[in-house]
Design an enzyme around this catalytic site. Structure first.
Site, PDB file in Angstrom:
ATOM      1  N   CYS A 151      47.914 -16.970  53.209  1.00 45.32           N
ATOM      2  CA  CYS A 151      48.099 -16.302  51.926  1.00 45.32           C
ATOM      3  C   CYS A 151      46.890 -16.802  50.899  1.00 45.32           C
ATOM      4  CB  CYS A 151      49.466 -17.193  51.241  1.00 45.32           C
ATOM      5  SG  CYS A 151      49.375 -18.857  51.077  1.00 45.32           S
ATOM      6  N   ASP A 560      12.036   5.148  38.914  1.00 48.90           N
ATOM      7  CA  ASP A 560      10.638   4.480  39.002  1.00 48.90           C
ATOM      8  C   ASP A 560       9.778   5.834  39.660  1.00 48.90           C
ATOM      9  OD1 ASP A 560       8.313   2.881  38.752  1.00 48.90           O
ATOM     10  OD2 ASP A 560       8.777   2.582  40.961  1.00 48.90           O
ATOM     11  N   ASP A 753      11.890   0.461  43.302  1.00 44.93           N
ATOM     12  CA  ASP A 753      11.524  -0.297  44.678  1.00 44.93           C
ATOM     13  C   ASP A 753      10.511  -1.600  44.286  1.00 44.93           C
ATOM     14  OD1 ASP A 753       9.206   1.094  43.736  1.00 44.93           O
ATOM     15  OD2 ASP A 753       8.446   1.276  45.798  1.00 44.93           O
TER      16      ASP A 753
END
Length: 873
Positions: A151, A560, A753
């Site tokens: 639980c 980018d 990146d």
């Protein structure tokens, strides 16, 4: 390594341990040093007596144990339970006994020996599942598979126990997947201490393995199937006894035969109610104990009321019995849940294939490399520097570099790139890829959790520990919906008790059973799990829980340039000396400054330096100014390489203006002198124009941010049809640009990146990093594009939009079904067995609709592409 943990106590219900319920993921802090005190020779449990305070089993009249905890005397079935309870209360965790929703397994059969735990402190044993923590601070991270969780209180207790071990930074337990993400400082604490702390409070933890997860899920399916079969058999037998009573004309069947039919039906219904329907009662009891209302409450109440009334009617030999309806709708509900279980496991397990890509055995070369004398070795035993022979058809066991041989390698399962890739001497191999043609000799560079595959799997695991807003909203709605159903059922019973008492019971039961809150609380997470798995198989790894929802709702897409919309494989187009040093000296310094750079500029310059036969110079104290360049010291002077503005800070103004045309210009300078100008060129990625055009056709705004010169960026943006751009921008400038869009009410998706993209990736509403880029960018991102293909990014956006539509369809169906079904049941038009069919069918329908995403979702992306331009759903 052959390491095994103690076997589970035979009384533990495996299926219950693996049952996926709602995810509880609180973060808490402190440290625990719990001494494990377990007695292997426990007292017998046979005699009747009080229930054990810890595990709930009967306390034997002879040989029981008693102890004073928190000022009250408690009884225990054995010394093991007494020891665990004392450890829990002694560490200030007594709230566990207040909030737990199910009883734990008894710890009395656990051995006192802890050699198994100590073995996991061995670096060789940790190599396959422990990785360096994010941030480079020396911390370690691991994913552990937990056993014994029943639980949400169990998750709280385990987190508290882990957090209190010295050196533990964080511990997050995922209730649904039964896993824990652990981060600790190895200088202050050991992994074995964490494992012992978990064992001391009555649970078991061990390194996550896909095989163990498969076993737990198989046990869950087996338990669900047995319950379904028992319910089906009981239903058929009860119907055999009920049918003659239904078809016989009134007064034609003798009373003693009717009585016999009732008693036979009662006997056959007992295993259906007390075994097959047990999960409904257990779930309802758990919900009531925690003052929450789940979908099991109305079902369990309906079964209990109908069964109690039928038993009472049988004992009195008067009134109606509903044994046939009870067995039938129990069977139908279990059938629906069994099908749901399969769908959920398929969806949530779609990422588990990452753990199966790496083979268990490899061939390590012990002799000279040219001998190819290799011995079978467990992959877990590999260390960096080992030499491994990878034969045709075998999987690559770790990340490494080819020493000898040529072959083609299939990385499709890892990157989504369908075309095999040629590999030769000096080239990188990714663990989990498959060698196809020739034998390769490779030197191991990274193993286990430090490999590319291990990093991706760890980031993907992070996504499962977060609950998206859609799931939270559905959970809240389902809670209030169940409360409304109970009130409606109560009002219905009161009304029909006055209007037609003979029909009041079965109509009330129908109201309780016909409702379907599971459509609200299950369909959304199943859809998100399904789409996450589909995207992962295509090379788009979701690493945060909100990514799908945010990607589907993004209004602005910011990119980018270098390495994202371009190939990122730059080459030096020109080299111009500006100062007193000759070309070779400038190249040597440039190579030294860029030696540790992960940026594509650095890789291109290092390649050019090496191609000219120049050795890189040694520099000291290198530092990277994000978005500007690199500075280092040599010969008592400062040297810089990067943008013109960055170099001008130490060299002064540049006399001649750069004229690079479409090339990117990198400058080299030292204190008081400009040294060289380097021209770099890159090529546009395939699919960039199509991606931009597709986004604009969907009503999205496309932005381009770059640190390159204005001339270069404008020329590139014009070729793609992008009119919103910002050039010569720093890392902080990118972040501020995105922040301004968000302040204007826009939902921003950022793709980048480089290291300089990390701040803006963290700022955006949803962010995507290229797997070929910097690791810091991947850590900050919400998703990773493994192969860098922009076509896959477009498909991922389309799939996310399709997933959002399916979630909305499911929610609409759930609302529509209940709007029709509840009034019909209240009016007495729906029998209990028909209510069971309705609930099971409704639940199954939304789950199957969600799992449509498990098909080749290229169809979904194509369908999305075919939509006319306009705002996304």
């Amino acid at each position: 390594m052959g390491l095994q943990f103690p076997r589970r106590h035979e009384g533990v219900d495996d299926a219950a341990q693996a049952r996926a319920m709602k995810e509880i993921d609180p973060l808490v802090s402190p440290s625990l040093a719990v001494a494990q005190r377990v007695m292997p020779n426990a007292s017998p449990r046979g005699a009747e007596g009080a229930a054990c305070y810890h595990c709930g089993l009967p306390v034997p009249r002879a040989g029981g144990h008693q102890s004073v905890l928190a000022g009250e005397r408690r009884a225990f079935c054995c010394s093991g339970c007494e020891a665990v309870a004392q450890a829990i209360v002694g560490q200030g965790l007594a709230d566990y006994y207040r909030f737990r929703e199910a009883l734990p397994a008894s710890p009395s059969d656990k051995p006192a020996a802890t050699d198994e735990y100590s073995a996991y402190d061995d670096p060789l044993a940790q190599a396959s599942f422990v990785a360096a923590g994010e941030g480079g601070d020396g911390d370690r991270e691991a994913v552990l598979l937990l056993e014994g969780i029943r639980c949400s209180a169990c998750t709280w207790l385990i987190e508290q126990a882990m957090q209190r071990v010295p050196g533990v930074r964080s511990a997050q337990v995922n209730y649904a997947t039964q896993r824990a993400r652990l981060r600790w400082d190895p200088a202050r604490g050991r992994l074995s201490d964490v494992l012992r702390a978990v064992a001391a409070v009555g649970y078991r933890a061990h390194p996550y393995e896909a095989g163990r997860l498969d076993a737990i899920q198989a046990a869950e399916r087996r338990g669900a199937l047995w319950r379904l079969l028992i319910a089906g058999l009981g239903m058929m037998q009860v119907m055999m006894y009920a049918l003659p009573v239904y078809v016989a004309e009134e007064g034609t069947m003798p009373a003693d035969i009717v009585r016999l039919m009732r008693w036979a039906s009662l006997v056959l219904t007992l295993p259906v109610v007390f075994y097959s329907a047990r999960p409904f009662f257990a779930g309802a009891w758990r919900d009531l104990r925690t003052a929450s209302l789940g979908m099991d409450v109305p079902v369990a109440l309906g079964i209990a009321v109908a069964f109690a009334a039928s038993v009472w009617a049988t004992l009195r030999d008067a009134g109606e019995v509903y044994f046939d309806s009870i067995t039938m709708f129990t069977f139908l509900l279990l059938l629906g849940r069994y099908l749901e279980l399969g769908a959920r496991q398929r969806a949530s397990g779609a990422l588990a294939y990452l753990g199966r890509l790496v083979p268990e055995i490899c061939h390590r070369v012990s002799g000279p490399p040219g001998s190819l004398a290799a011995a079978p070795t467990p992959v877990a035993a590999l260390v960096p520097g080992d030499v491994v022979l990878v034969r045709p058809g075998e999987g690559v066991p770790a990340d490494g570099i080819v020493l000898e041989g040529e072959s083609i390698v299939n990385e499709a399962l890892l990157t989504g790139e369908s075309s095999p890739i040629g590999k030769g001497i000096g080239e990188q191999l990714i663990g989990g890829s498959v060698n196809i043609s020739g034998a390769l000799l490779m030197r191991v560079a990274r193993v286990g959790a430090d490999t590319v595959l291990g990093t991706i799997a760890r980031l993907a695991e992070r996504a499962t520990s977060e609950k998206p807003r859609m799931v939270e909203s559905a959970d809240r709605t389902a809670h209030w919906f169940v409360l409304a159903v109970l009130l409606i059922a109560l009002a219905t019973a009161a009304w029909w008790s006055v209007t037609d008492p003979g029909r009041a019971l079965w109509i009330s039961v129908s109201v309780l059973v016909v409702t379907c809150p599971c459509a609200l609380s299950l369909a959304t997470p199943v859809a998100l799990a399904a789409v996450t798995g589909v995207l992962a198989r295509r090379g788009f790894i979701v690493t945060r829980g909100h990514a799908i929802e945010a990607l589907a709702g993004a209004t602005d897409f910011v990119f980018d340039k270098t390495g994202t919309l371009t190939q990122g494989v730059l080459r030096v187009e020109g080299f111009e000396v500006l100062g007193s040093l000759d070309a070779d000296a400038c190249l040597a310094v440039a190579g030294g400054l860029e030696q540790a750079s992960e940026h594509p500029y650095g890789a291109a310059i290092r390649t050019y330096v090496a191609a000219n036969g120049v050795a890189s110079a040694s520099v000291s104290l290198p530092s990277n100014r994000v978005g500007a360049g690199i500075e280092a010291h040599a010969g008592g002077r400062r040297w810089r390489i990067g943008s013109a503005a960055f170099c001008a800070e130490i060299a002064g103004s540049l006399a001649s203006a750069p004229a690079g045309g479409g090339a990117t210009i990198v400058h080299l300078a030292r204190d008081g002198e400009w040294l060289a100008r380097i021209l770099l060129v890159d090529t546009q990625k395939a699919g960039a124009e199509q991606l931009v055009a597709w986004l604009r056709s969907k009503g999205k705004e496309v932005h381009l941010l770059s640190g390159d010169s204005s001339a270069v960026v404008r020329r590139f943006a014009r070729g793609l049809g992008i009119d919103r751009l910002l050039a010569e921008v720093s890392a902080d400038g990118k972040r501020e640009y995105v922040s301004a869009l968000q302040r204007a009410g826009r939902v921003v998706a950022m793709t980048g990146d480089g290291v300089n993209d990390a701040p803006v990736l963290a700022q955006a509403d949803v962010s995507i990093a290229m797997a070929t880029g910097a690791k810091l960018a991947q850590v900050q991102a919400d998703a990773i594009l493994l192969n860098g293909a922009l076509s896959e990014l477009m498909r991922a956006i389309g799939t996310a939009r399709a997933a959002t539509r399916i979630v909305k369809q499911n929610l609409a169906w759930a609302v529509a079904y209940n709007v029709v079904a509840v009034p019909a049941a209240v009016a007495g038009w729906v029998t209990p067995w028909l209510a069971g069919i309705g609930m099971a069918a409704s639940s199954l329908l939304v789950v199957l609709n969600a799992t449509r995403l498990l098909r080749d979702s290229a169809d979904g992306a194509r369908a999305d592409n075919a939509n006319p331009p306009g705002p996304a759903v």
